[in-house]
Write a protein that holds these residues in place. Structure first.
Motif, PDB file in Angstrom:
ATOM      1  N   ILE A 119       0.847  -1.190   0.000  1.00 59.01           N
ATOM      2  CA  ILE A 119       0.000   0.000   0.000  1.00 59.01           C
ATOM      3  C   ILE A 119       0.883   1.240   0.000  1.00 59.01           C
ATOM      4  N   PRO A 120       0.408   2.342  -0.581  1.00 61.57           N
ATOM      5  CA  PRO A 120       1.212   3.575  -0.610  1.00 61.57           C
ATOM      6  C   PRO A 120       1.537   4.064   0.796  1.00 61.57           C
ATOM      7  N   ASP A 121       2.691   4.679   0.955  1.00 62.37           N
ATOM      8  CA  ASP A 121       3.082   5.226   2.252  1.00 62.37           C
ATOM      9  C   ASP A 121       2.041   6.227   2.737  1.00 62.37           C
ATOM     10  N   GLY A 122       1.746   6.153   4.017  1.00 68.72           N
ATOM     11  CA  GLY A 122       0.806   7.098   4.606  1.00 68.72           C
ATOM     12  C   GLY A 122      -0.640   6.667   4.543  1.00 68.72           C
ATOM     13  N   LEU A 123      -0.925   5.544   3.861  1.00 65.65           N
ATOM     14  CA  LEU A 123      -2.303   5.063   3.763  1.00 65.65           C
ATOM     15  C   LEU A 123      -2.486   3.807   4.602  1.00 65.65           C
ATOM     16  N   THR A 124      -3.680   3.658   5.160  1.00 61.44           N
ATOM     17  CA  THR A 124      -4.021   2.409   5.824  1.00 61.44           C
ATOM     18  C   THR A 124      -4.450   1.403   4.766  1.00 61.44           C
ATOM     19  N   LEU A 125      -4.543   0.139   5.166  1.00 56.22           N
ATOM     20  CA  LEU A 125      -4.980  -0.894   4.232  1.00 56.22           C
ATOM     21  C   LEU A 125      -6.374  -0.587   3.708  1.00 56.22           C
ATOM     22  N   GLN A 126      -7.256  -0.152   4.586  1.00 53.72           N
ATOM     23  CA  GLN A 126      -8.617   0.153   4.161  1.00 53.72           C
ATOM     24  C   GLN A 126      -8.637   1.323   3.185  1.00 53.72           C
ATOM     25  N   ASP A 127      -7.813   2.343   3.450  1.00 52.26           N
ATOM     26  CA  ASP A 127      -7.768   3.494   2.545  1.00 52.26           C
ATOM     27  C   ASP A 127      -7.221   3.094   1.178  1.00 52.26           C
ATOM     28  N   ALA A 128      -6.225   2.197   1.178  1.00 51.94           N
ATOM     29  CA  ALA A 128      -5.652   1.743  -0.093  1.00 51.94           C
ATOM     30  C   ALA A 128      -6.682   0.969  -0.908  1.00 51.94           C
ATOM     31  N   LEU A 129      -7.437   0.109  -0.232  1.00 54.60           N
ATOM     32  CA  LEU A 129      -8.481  -0.641  -0.928  1.00 54.60           C
ATOM     33  C   LEU A 129      -9.573   0.296  -1.435  1.00 54.60           C
ATOM     34  N   ALA A 130      -9.886   1.309  -0.631  1.00 60.41           N
ATOM     35  CA  ALA A 130     -10.905   2.276  -1.045  1.00 60.41           C
ATOM     36  C   ALA A 130     -10.441   3.071  -2.261  1.00 60.41           C
ATOM     37  N   LYS A 131      -9.135   3.309  -2.363  1.00 60.04           N
ATOM     38  CA  LYS A 131      -8.592   4.039  -3.509  1.00 60.04           C
ATOM     39  C   LYS A 131      -8.814   3.255  -4.800  1.00 60.04           C
ATOM     40  N   VAL A 132      -8.577   1.944  -4.734  1.00 58.52           N
ATOM     41  CA  VAL A 132      -8.833   1.097  -5.896  1.00 58.52           C
ATOM     42  C   VAL A 132     -10.329   1.006  -6.167  1.00 58.52           C
ATOM     43  N   GLN A 133     -11.092   0.908  -5.094  1.00 50.62           N
ATOM     44  CA  GLN A 133     -12.547   0.835  -5.231  1.00 50.62           C
ATOM     45  C   GLN A 133     -13.084   2.061  -5.961  1.00 50.62           C
ATOM     46  N   ARG A 134     -12.501   3.216  -5.658  1.00 49.86           N
ATOM     47  CA  ARG A 134     -12.949   4.445  -6.311  1.00 49.86           C
ATOM     48  C   ARG A 134     -12.737   4.371  -7.821  1.00 49.86           C
ATOM     49  N   LEU A 135     -11.562   3.866  -8.236  1.00 49.11           N
ATOM     50  CA  LEU A 135     -11.290   3.742  -9.671  1.00 49.11           C
ATOM     51  C   LEU A 135     -12.230   2.731 -10.321  1.00 49.11           C
ATOM     52  N   SER A 136     -12.523   1.666  -9.611  1.00 48.82           N
ATOM     53  CA  SER A 136     -13.417   0.648 -10.156  1.00 48.82           C
ATOM     54  C   SER A 136     -14.835   1.181 -10.304  1.00 48.82           C
ATOM     55  N   LEU A 137     -15.243   2.005  -9.353  1.00 50.92           N
ATOM     56  CA  LEU A 137     -16.570   2.610  -9.454  1.00 50.92           C
ATOM     57  C   LEU A 137     -16.632   3.581 -10.625  1.00 50.92           C
ATOM     58  N   GLU A 138     -15.549   4.330 -10.817  1.00 48.65           N
ATOM     59  CA  GLU A 138     -15.524   5.285 -11.922  1.00 48.65           C
ATOM     60  C   GLU A 138     -15.587   4.577 -13.272  1.00 48.65           C
ATOM     61  N   THR A 139     -14.902   3.435 -13.368  1.00 51.34           N
ATOM     62  CA  THR A 139     -14.857   2.705 -14.640  1.00 51.34           C
ATOM     63  C   THR A 139     -15.959   1.654 -14.748  1.00 51.34           C
ATOM     64  N   LYS A 140     -16.675   1.418 -13.633  1.00 43.10           N
ATOM     65  CA  LYS A 140     -17.699   0.373 -13.575  1.00 43.10           C
ATOM     66  C   LYS A 140     -17.116  -0.972 -14.009  1.00 43.10           C
ATOM     67  N   SER A 141     -15.914  -1.264 -13.479  1.00 41.11           N
ATOM     68  CA  SER A 141     -15.189  -2.475 -13.867  1.00 41.11           C
ATOM     69  C   SER A 141     -15.190  -3.494 -12.735  1.00 41.11           C
ATOM     70  N   ASN A 142     -15.148  -4.772 -13.106  1.00 37.75           N
ATOM     71  CA  ASN A 142     -15.076  -5.849 -12.116  1.00 37.75           C
ATOM     72  C   ASN A 142     -13.704  -6.523 -12.116  1.00 37.75           C
TER      73      ASN A 142
END
Length: 383
Positions: A119-142
């Motif tokens: 995970i990127p420095d300064g982020l928690t595991l949950q925040d890192a997963l949420a960051k990917v989740q945000r991109l997936s929501l934007e692209t509507k990708s599975n």
């Protein structure tokens, strides 16, 4: 969907946009998605902590290791437990736009998953997963996105991007310098080796190994202090019955029978009990304990408990239950009572108090003739 594979410290996000997230308000979508995954994310943290703790204690990572590259000296296939055919090794050093494009490109491709080392420095595991989740929501990708440092280590991935292909249970190749599985296949067909020539340049991996990060964080935790705080909180959070001493000696009889409200049938349709039947649980399972409920703040009641053990301990399982414990003394006070009576003691729980209608101390609960008997002993009767 977020998942944690057994035998690997592994976090995966398969991000699909359900109809419930159909709002054009992205902030609301993200909030709903994160809330939806909250319990699973907590589970990832708990399980990851347990695995890291195991590593720290045993210094053994073999439980998480499966050789990924074929051994040139071995004729046996190397077992690899993966659902997907291709793993594309990536890092945020490729840029958010590139990660977003890959998530979009491999949408609905059941053979490909993206893999991060950490995970990127300064982020928690949950925040890192949420960051990917945000991109997936934007692209509507599975497209599945994993955080799996073990794959990086065992595949000897030092730069990104790289593509690994697994056929059956064996790693076929690892090609560096590309995120295209098609280009990787073509390069393998040219070179016919497990490490084909690099297709393009590689970039450094921005994220540190997640296992190493978690080990460092774990090493900073003062478990002794946490344990002491938890023990101190235990007694302050306890809810005690706070029963009054009995002023009159008496014995109450309690019939535990229940009436069946409707017919009970077996899987084959046979009648087990018909509506209106009375069932006495003591007919099914005898009650052999002798419950002795005392308030340990009264020395006479402690002596009463000791006498109950001495007089009935050979015939019955005498269980000593405390209505309350001195909060200031805490565990020391609890242990002191155990030492005085000479056996383990328990705290009176509300379900037991309610079931037997325990209102005063000391009380003794026994069973005979298909009934419970609750004896209350007045203080003046105590030795």
């Amino acid at each position: 969907m977020v998942r944690l594979r057994s035998a690997l410290i592994y976090a995966a996000v398969i991000c699909s946009v359900a109809q419930a997230y159909g709002s054009t308000d992205f902030a609301a979508q993200e909030s709903a998605a994160i809330e939806n995954f909250k319990d699973v994310l907590d589970g990832i943290k708990t399980n990851t902590d347990k695995q890291v703790d195991f590593v720290l204690k045993t210094e053994d990572l073999s439980f998480a290791k499966t050789p990924l590259m074929p051994d040139s000296n071995s004729v046996d296939p190397v077992p690899v437990d993966h659902d997907r055919t291709y793993q594309v090794f990536v890092s945020w050093s490729l840029g958010e736009a590139e990660i977003k494009n890959l998530i979009k490109e491999y949408h609905d491709n059941r053979e490909v998953e993206l893999v991060f080392r950490g995970i990127p420095d300064g982020l928690t595991l949950q925040d890192a997963l949420a960051k990917v989740q945000r991109l997936s929501l934007e692209t509507k990708s599975n497209t599945p996105v994993l955080i799996n440092p073990v794959l990086f280590e065992e595949s000897q991935i030092e730069t990104v991007p790289q593509v690994r292909k697994v056929v059956g249970k064996q790693t076929l190749y690892v090609v560096s310098g590309t995120t295209s599985v098609q280009a990787a296949d073509e390069q393998y067909q040219k070179d016919k080796v497990s490490r084909p020539k690099a297709i393009g340049p590689g970039l450094r991996i921005a994220e540190r190994d997640l296992i190493e990060v978690l080990k460092e964080r774990l090493a900073k935790v003062n478990f002794s202090e946490l344990k002491d705080k938890a023990l101190r909180r235990f007694w302050s959070n306890q809810v005690f019955a706070e029963l009054s001493p009995a002023t009159t000696s008496r014995v109450r009889k309690l019939d535990p029978s229940v009436v069946v409200p409707q017919d009970i049938t077996g899987v084959d349709g046979s009648l087990i009990h018909k509506a209106g039947d009375r069932i006495n649980p003591l007919d099914i399972r005898p009650f052999t304990q002798r419950l002795v409920i005392i308030d340990p703040s009264y020395e006479k009641q402690i002596n009463f408990a000791k006498a109950q053990i001495e007089n009935y301990g050979d015939k019955q399982n005498v269980v000593i239950i405390l209505s309350e414990v001195d909060r200031q003394k805490g565990w020391d006070g609890f242990t002191e009572v155990q030492n005085k009576v000479g056996r383990a003691v328990y705290i009176l729980k509300d379900d037991v108090r309610t079931r037997f209608s325990i209102d005063f101390t000391p009380s003794v609960v026994t069973a005979a003739d298909r009934s419970f008997y609750i004896e209350e002993v007045a203080g003046e009767s105590l030795p």
